[in-house]
Write an enzyme that holds these catalytic residues in place. Sequence first.
Site, PDB file in Angstrom:
ATOM      1  N   GLY A  65       2.844   1.927   5.266  1.00  0.00           N
ATOM      2  CA  GLY A  65       3.973   1.041   5.498  1.00  0.00           C
ATOM      3  C   GLY A  65       4.834   1.462   6.673  1.00  0.00           C
ATOM      4  O   GLY A  65       5.336   0.624   7.432  1.00  0.00           O
TER       5      GLY A  65
ATOM      6  N   GLU B  67       5.838  -3.570   0.525  1.00  0.00           N
ATOM      7  CA  GLU B  67       5.849  -3.176  -0.888  1.00  0.00           C
ATOM      8  C   GLU B  67       4.959  -1.957  -0.975  1.00  0.00           C
ATOM      9  O   GLU B  67       3.741  -2.058  -0.969  1.00  0.00           O
ATOM     10  CB  GLU B  67       5.356  -4.328  -1.766  1.00  0.00           C
ATOM     11  CG  GLU B  67       5.718  -4.170  -3.227  1.00  0.00           C
ATOM     12  CD  GLU B  67       4.755  -3.250  -3.959  1.00  0.00           C
ATOM     13  OE1 GLU B  67       5.152  -2.076  -4.212  1.00  0.00           O
ATOM     14  OE2 GLU B  67       3.641  -3.672  -4.257  1.00  0.00           O
TER      15      GLU B  67
ATOM     16  N   GLY C 205       0.825  -1.201   0.000  1.00  0.00           N
ATOM     17  CA  GLY C 205       0.000   0.000   0.000  1.00  0.00           C
ATOM     18  C   GLY C 205       0.856   1.247   0.000  1.00  0.00           C
ATOM     19  O   GLY C 205       1.969   1.256  -0.533  1.00  0.00           O
ATOM     20  N   SER C 206       0.368   2.284   0.626  1.00  0.00           N
ATOM     21  CA  SER C 206       1.055   3.566   0.617  1.00  0.00           C
ATOM     22  C   SER C 206       2.274   3.546   1.539  1.00  0.00           C
ATOM     23  O   SER C 206       2.356   2.739   2.477  1.00  0.00           O
ATOM     24  CB  SER C 206       0.111   4.675   1.069  1.00  0.00           C
ATOM     25  OG  SER C 206      -0.169   4.560   2.455  1.00  0.00           O
TER      26      SER C 206
END
Length: 513
Positions: free
Chosen positions: A250, A267, A245-246
Amino acid sequence: MATKASRNNSVFPREDVQTIFSRINVPLERFKGTDLGKHSPIDGEKLCELGLTDEAGLNRAIDDAQQAFLRWRTVPAPERGKLVYTFAELVRRHKAALAAVVTLDCGKTETEALGEIQEVIDICDFAIGLSRQLYGLTIATERPEHRMAETWHPLGIFGQITAFNFPAAVWSWGAMIALVCGDSVIWKPSEKSPLTAIALSGLMDQAIAACDSAPAKLAQVVLGGAELGRQLASDTRIPLVSATGSTTMGRDVAARVGARLGRSTLELGGNNAAIVSDKADLDLAIRGVAFAAVGTAGQRCTSLRRLIVHESIADEFVARLKTVYAQLRVGRPDDPDVHVGPLIDERAHQQMASALQQASAEGGSVFGGERVLEDQYPDAFYVNPAIVSMPAQSDIVEQETFAPILYVMKYATIDEAIALQNGVSQGLSSAIFTTDMREAEYFLSASGSDCGIANVNIGTSGAEIGGAFGGEKATGGGRAAGSDTWKAFMRRATNTVNYSSSLPLAQGVEFDV
């Protein structure tokens, strides 16, 4: 642009979501509730209402996953591979129906939705082979009549948080590897695209029921928003958490997992760039750039955001690219003649509009970017992909906007181009289009791209499952899918065995009593 198959050749079952779930024998009712109204990005229509998992429900899921793990870790790895094989066969059988769910869930076009389900099948095939290749090492030892080796053991519960844009593939990249490695799985999909998770977990339940060695509750789904993800990341019973995600999300996950000394694989954002050299095959480059920039309506972590073109060909290349963009068909993704489907929701459209406004203020010249089909679908958000010619890599260019915006800049030397590409905080995917071997190899060298993915003469998106997927810097450093990423799902033990009658110590240390 090439014309796709006619509408009459569609493989989609054109049915409502309840009918599709009935056809794959997955009861949607098991997540029935009133907490979340799921609307389709295609037309804004409410598809169903779902219940969310509360804190107590998550605790029960973790307890069940731990019990399942204690049994599953004792099952031989090739036997664990049989579970993945059984699941893969179910996915193959229901590929079209699952693709239809993906389209209803997140708005992907038919061809991209089918491609995503194919990724699930591909990683299953990879994991099945991997189940017989979880190799350790025999290590040279300095002591006579000793043997040193490393062994790999199942780790525990694998907690997975995924984003809306790949509601099937990203889960499978982790879950299939985790299962053959002997772990149990808890999956929190995005609340924006939960239907795919429900469908796939239902098929996994069928596979588990068909395999005598697989315990119940081995692979579970929990539904919820950010707070549920925070609880999952904070729980000490989960040794490994993966988050897609963003970058903001993260950082939160990494801090929570790190605070308890757990493992995380991240990721995150990808402000991806492609360099088009004056030595490029321009026909090839046009095709590669177009799909990378507009595929999935620019809502891929590997979507092409920045185009860096040699100054001698930039005007010609951009003119040709605008011609291609003018031919793109934007519309309902369940129409096989469409190239670009909808944005996921209103917020995504607002972010795109704001980014284009800022780009204009920073000197950019905008082509496209308009909202379309608003009269026909007032509760959905279709846009024309945008090309923005920029005088420099400004503040907005250095940000990732999850929408089909392609910023174009010029360069004079290859070093200047690579500096532009690397001059952002994200480091996921990158590409160069060139027929010059020296340029290509320089781009791939330690002095070239600083991204986790570096391609030559293909775009930034469309990674295969055989290679490790992930990036550097603010992208998080995590890896998923193939290569040796399986090692993240296991714990390593270094073993030394003395089969002599003496006790020599390492490094020549002597200890006599």
